[in-house]
Scaffold this active site. Structure first.
Site, short mmCIF file in Angstrom:
data_model
loop_
_atom_site.label_atom_id
_atom_site.label_comp_id
_atom_site.label_asym_id
_atom_site.label_seq_id
_atom_site.Cartn_x
_atom_site.Cartn_y
_atom_site.Cartn_z
N HIS A 125 0.87 -1.21 0.00
CA HIS A 125 0.00 0.00 0.00
C HIS A 125 0.89 1.24 0.00
O HIS A 125 1.48 1.58 1.02
CB HIS A 125 -0.91 0.01 1.24
CG HIS A 125 -1.85 1.18 1.29
ND1 HIS A 125 -3.18 1.03 1.59
CD2 HIS A 125 -1.67 2.50 1.07
CE1 HIS A 125 -3.77 2.21 1.56
NE2 HIS A 125 -2.87 3.13 1.27
N HIS A 178 1.55 5.39 -1.72
CA HIS A 178 1.19 6.57 -2.52
C HIS A 178 2.45 7.15 -3.14
O HIS A 178 3.34 7.60 -2.41
CB HIS A 178 0.50 7.63 -1.66
CG HIS A 178 -0.77 7.13 -1.04
ND1 HIS A 178 -1.99 7.22 -1.67
CD2 HIS A 178 -1.00 6.49 0.14
CE1 HIS A 178 -2.92 6.67 -0.91
NE2 HIS A 178 -2.35 6.21 0.21
N LEU A 179 2.50 7.16 -4.46
CA LEU A 179 3.69 7.68 -5.16
C LEU A 179 3.47 9.08 -5.72
O LEU A 179 4.43 9.70 -6.18
CB LEU A 179 4.11 6.75 -6.29
CG LEU A 179 4.89 5.49 -5.90
CD1 LEU A 179 5.16 4.64 -7.13
CD2 LEU A 179 6.19 5.85 -5.19
N ASN A 214 -5.13 7.27 -6.11
CA ASN A 214 -5.84 8.52 -5.77
C ASN A 214 -5.09 9.76 -6.26
O ASN A 214 -4.77 10.66 -5.48
CB ASN A 214 -6.15 8.60 -4.27
CG ASN A 214 -4.91 8.60 -3.38
OD1 ASN A 214 -3.87 8.05 -3.74
ND2 ASN A 214 -5.02 9.21 -2.21
N LYS A 236 -9.38 -0.24 -5.91
CA LYS A 236 -9.44 0.43 -4.61
C LYS A 236 -10.78 1.07 -4.36
O LYS A 236 -11.26 1.85 -5.20
CB LYS A 236 -8.33 1.50 -4.56
CG LYS A 236 -8.21 2.23 -3.24
CD LYS A 236 -7.68 1.33 -2.13
CE LYS A 236 -7.80 1.99 -0.78
NZ LYS A 236 -6.62 2.73 -0.40
N HIS A 251 -10.44 1.33 1.81
CA HIS A 251 -10.23 2.33 2.86
C HIS A 251 -11.45 2.22 3.76
O HIS A 251 -12.53 2.71 3.42
CB HIS A 251 -10.07 3.74 2.29
CG HIS A 251 -9.84 4.75 3.37
ND1 HIS A 251 -8.62 5.35 3.60
CD2 HIS A 251 -10.67 5.23 4.34
CE1 HIS A 251 -8.71 6.15 4.65
NE2 HIS A 251 -9.95 6.10 5.12
N HIS A 301 -4.65 -0.55 5.81
CA HIS A 301 -4.19 0.23 6.97
C HIS A 301 -5.13 0.14 8.18
O HIS A 301 -5.69 1.12 8.62
CB HIS A 301 -3.90 1.69 6.61
CG HIS A 301 -4.96 2.40 5.78
ND1 HIS A 301 -6.29 2.30 6.03
CD2 HIS A 301 -4.83 3.25 4.72
CE1 HIS A 301 -6.95 3.05 5.16
NE2 HIS A 301 -6.09 3.63 4.35
N LEU A 359 -5.08 9.27 7.96
CA LEU A 359 -6.37 8.60 8.03
C LEU A 359 -6.18 7.13 7.65
O LEU A 359 -5.44 6.86 6.71
CB LEU A 359 -7.38 9.27 7.08
CG LEU A 359 -7.85 10.64 7.57
CD1 LEU A 359 -8.63 11.35 6.49
CD2 LEU A 359 -8.68 10.51 8.84
N ASP A 415 1.42 2.62 3.57
CA ASP A 415 0.57 3.80 3.39
C ASP A 415 1.41 5.07 3.45
O ASP A 415 0.94 6.11 3.92
CB ASP A 415 -0.58 3.84 4.40
CG ASP A 415 -1.63 4.88 4.03
OD1 ASP A 415 -1.71 5.27 2.85
OD2 ASP A 415 -2.36 5.31 4.94
C1 NCD Z 1 -3.58 9.06 2.06
C2 NCD Z 1 -3.08 10.10 1.04
O1 NCD Z 1 -2.54 11.14 1.45
O2 NCD Z 1 -3.20 9.85 -0.17
N1 NCD Z 1 -3.63 9.68 3.35
C3 NCD Z 1 -3.64 9.07 4.56
O3 NCD Z 1 -3.77 9.76 5.57
N2 NCD Z 1 -3.49 7.77 4.67
C4 NCD Z 1 -4.88 8.50 1.64
C5 NCD Z 1 -5.29 7.21 2.34
O4 NCD Z 1 -4.59 6.20 2.28
O5 NCD Z 1 -6.34 7.17 2.96
ZN ZN Z 2 -3.25 5.11 1.59
ZN ZN Z 3 -6.71 5.06 2.90
#
Ligand code: NCD
Ligand code: ZN
Ligand code: ZN
Length: 344
Positions: A13, A15-16, A41, A99, A136, A174, A219, A247
């Site tokens: 999991h 985010h890039l 996202n 997702k 999520h 998460h 989150l 995450d």
């Molecule tokens: C994530 C993001 O910033 O893209 N933020 C987070 O607090 N985890 C989004 C997500 O995984 O819910």
């Molecule tokens: Zn995430």
């Molecule tokens: Zn999330």
């Protein structure tokens, strides 16, 4: 133990982001992990196979030369995702999951699902072809207390969804509560969960220690100590339903240090080191390799990695900030010490 060798881990999991922001953070992940499930996202979200293909090409182009890192792509489920798009995703061989963001639940989730029934044709096709749904798991009902939104999600969304689609493969992403640990533990083998390093290492006191701490806000939000302990038990148990997903969610410093700050914690700079610290504190270093390097690949039906990484018990100071495109980014543990270090 002073030294540890692990099969190279994967991040299930991540985010890039994109463009110059991605260029800044991608090397941190590629240095440690063989593969990562890349979250969709973006703005606009990665909702079609073409968009996923194009995003994958941009990631590969941004990799440091010689890197063998493999991005595993995902699609963003919307009210309009069709069964046909799911079939095309499956056939593409490069989309590994879809997702589900409840609309408005988290960063860049406004295109998310407003009514799960609208997504049923897509979900039924996913069940049929074995495409995992990544969730999520928080309700967005403003009447529900922020700290209860995951537990309420289980009752209101997860249980009905799995009653209707009992064979659907689901990763509860998460997880942050003992309710989620219990739920995943009790369900059959098609249900698994990822656990972040920050939810293993911190409870909600971190958000308020000596003042308001925006760099501990993510989150689902950090929960009380009893929940952190339940997550540690699950991660350190050797139960293959629980595996690594950082995450890691980078946001520019000025967008977190503000009156209404973004949710997301950056851990990619030291991900496996932070997990190693957490597992050492749990007295479960012998369970780290399964959690970090085996169970996720097994769940996704992908081969386990074969090369190794080594870590040494050695204290090092995380940087105060890192560059993030034209901005700065404050990573977890900024200016503080981390007790394990990758040595090869
Ligand atoms: C994530 C993001 O910033 O893209 N933020 C987070 O607090 N985890 C989004 C997500 O995984 O819910
Ligand atoms: Zn995430
Ligand atoms: Zn999330």
């Amino acid at each position: 133990m002073q030294q540890l060798t692990l099969t190279r881990p994967d991040d299930w999991h991540l985010h890039l982001r994109d463009s110059a922001l991605m260029q800044s953070v991608l090397p941190d992940t590629a240095r440690q992990f063989a593969r990562a499930i890349v979250m969709p996202n973006l703005r606009p979200p990665v909702a079609s196979v073409e968009q996923a293909q194009a995003y994958r090409t941009r990631i590969l182009a941004a990799l440091p030369s010689g890197s063998k890192f493999e991005p595993l792509m995902t699609l963003y489920l919307t009210d309009n995702t069709s069964a046909q798009e799911i079939r095309r995703a499956k056939q593409s061989g490069m989309v590994h999951a879809v997702k589900l963001y409840p609309a408005g639940a988290t960063t860049n989730s406004d295109a998310g699902v407003t009514d799960i029934r609208k997504a049923y044709p897509a979900l039924e096709e996913m069940q049929r072809c074995g495409m995992p749904l990544l969730v999520h798991g928080e309700v967005t009902d403003p009447a529900v207390d922020m700290f209860d939104r995951e537990a309420v999600f289980i009752e209101r969304m997860m249980i009905p969804l799995l009653r209707d689609l009992p064979q659907l493969r689901v990763v509860f992403e998460h997880i942050t509560t003992r309710e989620a640990v219990q739920f995943v533990t009790d369900m059959p083998g098609n249900i698994a969960a990822t656990i972040t390093a920050h939810h293993l290492l911190y409870n909600r006191n971190a958000l308020f220690s000596g003042g308001l701490r925006p760099h501990y806000f993510c989150l689902p939000v950090l929960k009380r100590e009893a929940h952190r302990e339940a997550l540690g038990k699950a991660a350190g148990s050797g139960n293959p339903k629980f595996f690594l997903g950082t995450d890691s969610a980078p946001h520019a410093q000025h967008t977190k240090e503000t009156a209404c700050g973004c949710a997301g914690i950056y851990t990619a700079h030291a991900a496996i080191e932070l997990y190693t610290e957490a597992f050492e504190l749990l007295g479960a270093l012998d369970k780290l390799e399964g959690f970090a390097s085996f169970y996720g690949a097994d769940f996704y039906g992908l081969p386990r990695n074969t090369d190794k990484i080594a870590l040494r018990k050695e204290s090092w100071q995380a940087p105060d900030s890192l560059s993030f495109g034209e901005h700065r980014l404050v990573p977890l543990r900024a200016g503080e010490f981390i007790s394990w270090k990758i040595c090869s």
